[in-house]
Scaffold this motif. Structure first.
Motif, PDB file in Angstrom:
ATOM      1  N   GLN A  80      -8.733  30.991 -34.469  1.00 12.53           N
ATOM      2  CA  GLN A  80      -8.928  29.541 -34.515  1.00 12.53           C
ATOM      3  C   GLN A  80     -10.335  29.100 -34.127  1.00 12.53           C
ATOM      4  O   GLN A  80     -10.868  28.145 -34.667  1.00 12.53           O
ATOM      5  CB  GLN A  80      -7.894  28.887 -33.580  1.00 12.53           C
ATOM      6  N   CYS A 106      -7.019  23.604 -43.463  1.00 17.68           N
ATOM      7  CA  CYS A 106      -7.828  23.133 -42.330  1.00 17.68           C
ATOM      8  C   CYS A 106      -7.133  21.963 -41.646  1.00 17.68           C
ATOM      9  O   CYS A 106      -7.099  21.882 -40.410  1.00 17.68           O
ATOM     10  CB  CYS A 106      -9.217  22.695 -42.793  1.00 17.68           C
ATOM     11  N   SER A 107      -6.575  21.066 -42.450  1.00 13.11           N
ATOM     12  CA  SER A 107      -5.934  19.895 -41.878  1.00 13.11           C
ATOM     13  C   SER A 107      -4.674  20.301 -41.099  1.00 13.11           C
ATOM     14  O   SER A 107      -4.479  19.899 -39.959  1.00 13.11           O
ATOM     15  CB  SER A 107      -5.657  18.911 -43.016  1.00 13.11           C
ATOM     16  N   GLU A 108      -3.834  21.130 -41.690  1.00 15.39           N
ATOM     17  CA  GLU A 108      -2.598  21.541 -41.015  1.00 15.39           C
ATOM     18  C   GLU A 108      -2.871  22.292 -39.717  1.00 15.39           C
ATOM     19  O   GLU A 108      -2.101  22.222 -38.768  1.00 15.39           O
ATOM     20  CB  GLU A 108      -1.769  22.450 -41.938  1.00 15.39           C
ATOM     21  N   ASN A 109      -3.984  23.031 -39.714  1.00 18.34           N
ATOM     22  CA  ASN A 109      -4.260  23.860 -38.543  1.00 18.34           C
ATOM     23  C   ASN A 109      -5.310  23.260 -37.616  1.00 18.34           C
ATOM     24  O   ASN A 109      -5.761  23.933 -36.681  1.00 18.34           O
ATOM     25  CB  ASN A 109      -4.669  25.265 -38.990  1.00 18.34           C
ATOM     26  N   GLU A 110      -5.682  22.022 -37.909  1.00 17.56           N
ATOM     27  CA  GLU A 110      -6.610  21.292 -37.043  1.00 17.56           C
ATOM     28  C   GLU A 110      -7.858  22.097 -36.736  1.00 17.56           C
ATOM     29  O   GLU A 110      -8.215  22.304 -35.566  1.00 17.56           O
ATOM     30  CB  GLU A 110      -5.913  20.900 -35.736  1.00 17.56           C
ATOM     31  N   ARG A 111      -8.486  22.568 -37.805  1.00 17.95           N
ATOM     32  CA  ARG A 111      -9.727  23.302 -37.598  1.00 17.95           C
ATOM     33  C   ARG A 111     -10.734  22.873 -38.666  1.00 17.95           C
ATOM     34  O   ARG A 111     -10.368  22.504 -39.771  1.00 17.95           O
ATOM     35  CB  ARG A 111      -9.491  24.818 -37.634  1.00 17.95           C
ATOM     36  N   PRO A 112     -12.031  22.960 -38.343  1.00 16.03           N
ATOM     37  CA  PRO A 112     -13.030  22.583 -39.334  1.00 16.03           C
ATOM     38  C   PRO A 112     -13.273  23.711 -40.331  1.00 16.03           C
ATOM     39  O   PRO A 112     -12.998  24.878 -40.035  1.00 16.03           O
ATOM     40  CB  PRO A 112     -14.287  22.350 -38.490  1.00 16.03           C
ATOM     41  N   TYR A 400     -14.506  19.984 -44.172  1.00  9.96           N
ATOM     42  CA  TYR A 400     -13.227  19.426 -43.728  1.00  9.96           C
ATOM     43  C   TYR A 400     -13.186  19.441 -42.202  1.00  9.96           C
ATOM     44  O   TYR A 400     -13.633  20.413 -41.574  1.00  9.96           O
ATOM     45  CB  TYR A 400     -12.058  20.240 -44.297  1.00  9.96           C
ATOM     46  N   GLY A 401     -12.654  18.394 -41.620  1.00  6.99           N
ATOM     47  CA  GLY A 401     -12.616  18.311 -40.157  1.00  6.99           C
ATOM     48  C   GLY A 401     -14.013  18.108 -39.607  1.00  6.99           C
ATOM     49  O   GLY A 401     -14.947  17.787 -40.338  1.00  6.99           O
ATOM     50  N   ASP A 402     -14.176  18.315 -38.308  1.00  3.26           N
ATOM     51  CA  ASP A 402     -15.446  18.027 -37.650  1.00  3.26           C
ATOM     52  C   ASP A 402     -16.009  19.306 -37.019  1.00  3.26           C
ATOM     53  O   ASP A 402     -15.604  19.695 -35.938  1.00  3.26           O
ATOM     54  CB  ASP A 402     -15.201  16.962 -36.575  1.00  3.26           C
TER      55      ASP A 402
END
Ligand code: GDP
Ligand code: CO
Length: 403
Positions: A80, A106-112, A400-402
């Motif tokens: 992660q 990325c969204s489902e796993n909350e990672r950039p 995707y993500g930050d």
């Protein structure tokens, strides 16, 4: 993780290549690091010290038309805290499917994560603006950079630098087993940590105090193939056997006391290094890229430590790419030895004869392979110009993500 590290190394110039270490435990428990002065023996790495590396690590996945569900599996194996960057050279429909899947993951796993297509015109424009026209196919419309895994890796290095990472690792997109990918990433963290200690690049708190030049190259436990309906766990890949043999002959010509088969990772597609090293190395095109790293570092660079680690997991990947693909890989790998200033004339001569006999299809009219295209070191680029050009073209780099 716990590694068993054999003493022993040999040098090409100022590049030290260390004996193959082995993974003893994938997870060594909630332990402290083994004292940093142990150069050999069983060395354990605390979760904290693996985290320290992973949080600074970009995992770059070069991908060209691999099954999207297999790429999906690869993503699931990456720890992660490492940031994933996919560099694709897939057909447009496939690329769109890769982006959709990656965004969801990325969204489902909350990672950039970041993904880019190698041949998008803004990438070519960014290389031109940054001062590397060599990688651009100047006669193409729209402009695009050259195809090849080495070229994809270079984009990965630049993006990792722009995202402020300290280390970079490469994982092939055709790995069929997410658990193997996970082990490679853990080995990157442990191997980098170990190499930093060998270089004394960290202070007593484990913080970097000199820009390190370290690399970890993975030796797969085996490369399974299906033969007559049964799985055979081949200890080496078909291309690796040949490239390693000649690399070792070269090594022993330069360093006669080197252990006989020290180099076991000449072709290692799976490897990681400090960005400091990635920026100073020259990358070669296509599949010459990995063997050329050893040659180029040996020819030009100072104070590099290269650690090799044998994994527990076998490397299950797409084995349907055929004999021609293997031959091309061998010729490209061996060409880096033929053209090196490090190689003595007798080895060049023997290698020519070998190629004429075994791999004639890959030779030019003079009976030698074409020299692999190689690029200037990435540190010669203007990163500001690259960044500004890429930013001016919305949608080329998809983040995707930050990060
Ligand atoms: P092998 O496993 O060493 O036989 O090599 P592969 O053909 O599996 O290639 C290694 C990885 O590089 C795979 O993930 C490929 O999809 C990827 N790859 C190969 N050529 C290119 C390319 O031109 N561009 C990109 N982006 N990836 C590539
Ligand atoms: Co493969």
């Amino acid at each position: 993780m716990r590694l068993h590290v054999e003493a022993g190394s040999a040098s090409i110039g100022n590049v030290k290549i260390h004996n193959v270490a082995r993974v003893m435990q994938l997870d060594a428990g909630h332990v402290e690091d083994t004292a940093s002065d142990s150069g050999s023996g069983n060395i354990r790495f605390s979760r904290n010290s693996l985290y320290t590396i992973e949080s600074e690590l970009a995992i770059v996945i070069p991908c060209m038309n691999e099954d999207v569900s297999i790429l999906d599996g690869v993503l699931h194996g990456v720890p992660q805290d490492a940031m994933i960057i996919v560099v694709s050279n897939s057909d447009r429909d496939n690329f769109q499917a890769e982006c959709d899947m990656f965004e969801k993951y990325c969204s489902e796993n909350e990672r950039p994560g970041a993904i880019v297509h190698q041949t998008d015109e803004p990438i070519a424009q960014a290389f031109l603006a940054a001062g590397m026209p060599e990688i651009v196919q100047l006669d193409s419309t729209p402009l695009r950079i050259r195809s090849g895994k080495g070229e994809a890796m270079m984009i990965g290095v630049i993006l990792a630098q722009l995202f402020g990472k300290t280390f970079i690792g490469f994982i092939d997109a055709d790995n069929l087993v997410a658990g193997s990918v996970h082990e490679y990433c853990k080995v990157y963290a442990a191997g980098l940590r170990h190499a930093l200690q060998l270089q004394s690049a960290t202070d007593s708190n484990g913080n970097l105090d000199t820009p390190p030049r370290v690399m970890v190259r993975i030796k797969w436990n085996s490369k399974p193939k299906v033969r007559y309906g049964a799985i055979v766990f081949e200890p080496s890949g078909r291309s690796s056997i040949v490239v390693n043999k000649w690399m070792n002959r070269l090594l022993r010509a330069i360093s006669p006391t080197a252990p006989k088969s020290l180099i076991q990772t000449g072709n290692a597609g799976e490897h990681a290094m400090s960005l400091e090293l990635a920026m100073s190395l020259r990358f070669a095109t296509g599949y010459a890229v990995e063997p050329f790293q050893l040659i180029d570092a040996g020819e030009r660079l100072d104070n590099v430590d290269i650690v090799q680690v044998e994994t527990r997991n076998p490397h299950f990947h797409d084995t349907s790419k055929g004999g021609e693909h293997i031959e091309r890989m061998q010729v490209q790998g061996l060409s880096t030895i033929i053209y090196s200033s490090l190689t003595p004339p007798d080895i060049k001569e023997d290698l020519k004869q070998y190629l004429t006999k075994e791999l004639p299809a890959g030779l030019d009219t003079n009976g030698i392979p074409e020299q692999a295209r190689m690029y200037p070191a990435i540190q010669t680029l203007s990163f500001d110009a690259f960044d500004a050009t890429l930013s001016a073209f919305d949608g080329t780099l998809r983040v995707y993500g930050d990060p």
